[in-house]
Design an enzyme around this catalytic site. Structure first.
Site, PDB file in Angstrom:
ATOM      1  N   ALA A  49      58.876  53.431  41.831  1.00 30.43           N
ATOM      2  CA  ALA A  49      59.657  52.666  40.855  1.00 30.43           C
ATOM      3  C   ALA A  49      58.783  52.477  39.623  1.00 30.43           C
ATOM      4  O   ALA A  49      57.552  52.489  39.712  1.00 30.43           O
ATOM      5  CB  ALA A  49      60.044  51.331  41.455  1.00 30.43           C
TER       6      ALA A  49
ATOM      7  N   GLU B  78      60.407  56.574  49.516  1.00 30.86           N
ATOM      8  CA  GLU B  78      61.605  55.976  50.132  1.00 30.86           C
ATOM      9  C   GLU B  78      62.847  56.837  49.911  1.00 30.86           C
ATOM     10  O   GLU B  78      63.712  56.923  50.781  1.00 30.86           O
ATOM     11  CB  GLU B  78      61.825  54.564  49.571  1.00 30.86           C
ATOM     12  CG  GLU B  78      60.764  53.590  50.075  1.00 30.86           C
ATOM     13  CD  GLU B  78      60.754  52.276  49.318  1.00 30.86           C
ATOM     14  OE1 GLU B  78      60.543  52.290  48.091  1.00 30.86           O
ATOM     15  OE2 GLU B  78      60.964  51.230  49.954  1.00 30.86           O
TER      16      GLU B  78
HETATM   17  C1  HXC Z   1      55.353  53.696  35.704  1.00 32.78           C
HETATM   18  C2  HXC Z   1      53.885  55.435  35.989  1.00 32.78           C
HETATM   19  C3  HXC Z   1      54.061  55.386  37.392  1.00 32.78           C
HETATM   20  C4  HXC Z   1      54.955  54.394  37.914  1.00 32.78           C
HETATM   21  C5  HXC Z   1      52.662  56.945  36.929  1.00 32.78           C
HETATM   22  N1  HXC Z   1      53.014  56.414  35.756  1.00 32.78           N
HETATM   23  N2  HXC Z   1      53.283  56.334  37.944  1.00 32.78           N
HETATM   24  N3  HXC Z   1      54.518  54.603  35.153  1.00 32.78           N
HETATM   25  N4  HXC Z   1      55.569  53.597  37.040  1.00 32.78           N
HETATM   26  N5  HXC Z   1      55.222  54.284  39.226  1.00 32.78           N
HETATM   27  C6  HXC Z   1      52.573  56.817  34.411  1.00 32.78           C
HETATM   28  C7  HXC Z   1      51.141  56.402  34.145  1.00 32.78           C
HETATM   29  O1  HXC Z   1      51.064  55.053  33.724  1.00 32.78           O
HETATM   30  C8  HXC Z   1      50.749  57.376  33.050  1.00 32.78           C
HETATM   31  O2  HXC Z   1      51.273  56.912  31.829  1.00 32.78           O
HETATM   32  C9  HXC Z   1      51.482  58.634  33.432  1.00 32.78           C
HETATM   33  O3  HXC Z   1      52.532  58.238  34.300  1.00 32.78           O
HETATM   34  C10 HXC Z   1      50.603  59.627  34.173  1.00 32.78           C
HETATM   35  O4  HXC Z   1      50.014  58.953  35.263  1.00 32.78           O
HETATM   36  P1  HXC Z   1      48.429  58.950  35.516  1.00 32.78           P
HETATM   37  O5  HXC Z   1      48.103  57.740  36.304  1.00 32.78           O
HETATM   38  O6  HXC Z   1      47.681  59.130  34.231  1.00 32.78           O
HETATM   39  O7  HXC Z   1      48.262  60.277  36.385  1.00 32.78           O
HETATM   40  P2  HXC Z   1      47.201  60.567  37.524  1.00 32.78           P
HETATM   41  O8  HXC Z   1      45.836  60.116  37.088  1.00 32.78           O
HETATM   42  O9  HXC Z   1      47.404  62.000  37.907  1.00 32.78           O
HETATM   43  O10 HXC Z   1      47.590  59.628  38.745  1.00 32.78           O
HETATM   44  C11 HXC Z   1      48.844  59.817  39.404  1.00 32.78           C
HETATM   45  C12 HXC Z   1      49.169  58.619  40.345  1.00 32.78           C
HETATM   46  C13 HXC Z   1      49.123  57.303  39.531  1.00 32.78           C
HETATM   47  C14 HXC Z   1      48.173  58.590  41.485  1.00 32.78           C
HETATM   48  C15 HXC Z   1      50.561  58.903  40.903  1.00 32.78           C
HETATM   49  O11 HXC Z   1      49.870  57.450  38.317  1.00 32.78           O
HETATM   50  C16 HXC Z   1      49.669  56.129  40.292  1.00 32.78           C
HETATM   51  O12 HXC Z   1      48.986  55.588  41.136  1.00 32.78           O
HETATM   52  N6  HXC Z   1      50.899  55.732  39.977  1.00 32.78           N
HETATM   53  C17 HXC Z   1      51.534  54.574  40.576  1.00 32.78           C
HETATM   54  C18 HXC Z   1      52.043  54.912  41.968  1.00 32.78           C
HETATM   55  C19 HXC Z   1      52.680  53.709  42.660  1.00 32.78           C
HETATM   56  O13 HXC Z   1      51.980  52.676  42.796  1.00 32.78           O
HETATM   57  N7  HXC Z   1      53.902  53.799  43.055  1.00 32.78           N
HETATM   58  C20 HXC Z   1      54.658  52.690  43.667  1.00 32.78           C
HETATM   59  C21 HXC Z   1      55.347  51.900  42.611  1.00 32.78           C
HETATM   60  S1  HXC Z   1      56.099  50.473  43.316  1.00 32.78           S
HETATM   61  P3  HXC Z   1      50.395  56.929  30.465  1.00 32.78           P
HETATM   62  O14 HXC Z   1      51.270  56.226  29.456  1.00 32.78           O
HETATM   63  O15 HXC Z   1      49.101  56.233  30.753  1.00 32.78           O
HETATM   64  O16 HXC Z   1      50.227  58.397  30.173  1.00 32.78           O
HETATM   65  C22 HXC Z   1      57.505  51.022  44.020  1.00 32.78           C
HETATM   66  C23 HXC Z   1      58.367  49.948  44.633  1.00 32.78           C
HETATM   67  C24 HXC Z   1      59.737  50.453  44.986  1.00 32.78           C
HETATM   68  O17 HXC Z   1      57.804  52.174  44.040  1.00 32.78           O
HETATM   69  C25 HXC Z   1      60.686  49.305  45.350  1.00 32.78           C
HETATM   70  C26 HXC Z   1      61.118  48.480  44.211  1.00 32.78           C
HETATM   71  C27 HXC Z   1      62.188  47.460  44.580  1.00 32.78           C
END
Ligand code: HXC
Length: 259
Positions: free
Chosen positions: A65, A113
């Site tokens: 998300a 999910e």
């Molecule tokens: C918003 C995101 C994102 C996310 C990545 N980005 N994942 N933005 N939401 N979930 C954005 C980053 O901020 C970044 O933007 C760009 O995408 C590229 O990501 P990087 O981090 O620079 O890439 P990388 O170093 O290759 O790392 C990839 C990654 C990391 C490991 C996937 O981005 C990451 O950990 N993302 C979050 C994953 C996560 O925690 N997912 C769960 C979310 S909670 P910029 O502007 O800096 O270029 C969820 C809850 C669901 O899903 C239920 C809700 C009710």
């Protein structure tokens, strides 16, 4: 219909949905979730479509998300957001069309999910899957605490949910989270091959099988088996049953009509 965050295509009975927000690794904001829900309805209403493939543009399937849109949510907004996700996943799970997740890269949080609500999942070797929500001080909100243990077992699910660690395609296959793992450049070919096989079957039976498995898992075994008997017998009112058995006896391929 035009979509802002999706690329949608249709070919030979197969619907293709590609999440197209590569700058944020296809993170799901409310708008994208609503569009996915809408496209599932669109495909379902198109009687030519028998199966769908869901994948992501660029290096991610879906990285979860959208954290920037969640960061300042009130509890009420968070509830509405979680509900939107559940509506989307229920729509996929209960659709008459089987969904194949072609997991091309990061499938984290809400991305992991979404594949759990699909009917078949194929991972590229380099894919990274997991439920990292705990690292953000939250837990999954799109059914991950519920579908994941049903898919991989209680202890494995708790380990993944509690540590938030990512797993690769091979490990996802070993724990039963995906059906198969393939070389990265074979992913779409494999997904299309499986979709093509399903597209040649009876759409009545495709729907029956999905309904029976999904409903059966929520009720007791006796009731579920009774349901199977009732669906089985109603199958004998269809053209496809007659055609399938006739074709076998005549040693030819059946031509199903979905009726
Ligand atoms: C918003 C995101 C994102 C996310 C990545 N980005 N994942 N933005 N939401 N979930 C954005 C980053 O901020 C970044 O933007 C760009 O995408 C590229 O990501 P990087 O981090 O620079 O890439 P990388 O170093 O290759 O790392 C990839 C990654 C990391 C490991 C996937 O981005 C990451 O950990 N993302 C979050 C994953 C996560 O925690 N997912 C769960 C979310 S909670 P910029 O502007 O800096 O270029 C969820 C809850 C669901 O899903 C239920 C809700 C009710």
């Amino acid at each position: 219909m035009a979509y802002k965050n999706l690329i949608v295509d249709k070919k030979e009975g197969i619907g293709f949905i590609k999440i197209n927000r590569p700058k944020v690794l296809n993170a799901l904001n409310s708008e994208t979730i609503k569009e996915i829900t809408k496209v599932v309805c669109e495909l379902e209403n198109d009687k030519k479509i028998k199966v769908a493939i869901l994948t992501g543009e660029g290096k991610a399937f879906i990285a979860g998300a959208d954290i920037s849109s969640m960061a300042n949510m009130t509890p009420l907004e968070a509830k509405e957001f979680a509900k939107l996700g559940h509506i989307m996943l229920n729509k996929i799970e209960r659709s008459r069309i089987p969904f194949i997740a072609a997991v091309n890269g990061f499938a984290l949080g809400g991305g992991c999910e979404i594949l759990q609500a699909c009917d078949i999942a194929i991972a590229a070797k380099s894919a990274k899957l997991g439920q990292p929500e705990i690292n953000l001080g939250i837990h999954p909100g799109f059914g991950g605490t519920q579908r994941l243990p049903r898919l991989v077992g209680i202890m494995k699910a708790k380990e993944l949910l509690l540590t938030g660690r990512n797993i690769d395609g091979d490990e996802a296959f070993n724990i039963g989270l995906v059906n198969m793992v393939v070389e990265d450049d074979q992913l779409m070919e494999t997904a299309e091959d499986i979709a093509g096989k399903i597209a040649g079957k009876s759409s009545v039976q495709i729907q029956f099988i999905k309904e029976l498995v999904n409903t059966g898992l929520d009720i007791d075994l006796n009731s579920a088996n009774s349901l199977e008997i009732s669906y089985f017998s109603s199958g004998f009112s269809t053209y496809d049953q007659k055609e399938g058995m006739k074709a076998f006896l005549e040693k030819r391929k059946p031509i199903f009509k979905g009726k």
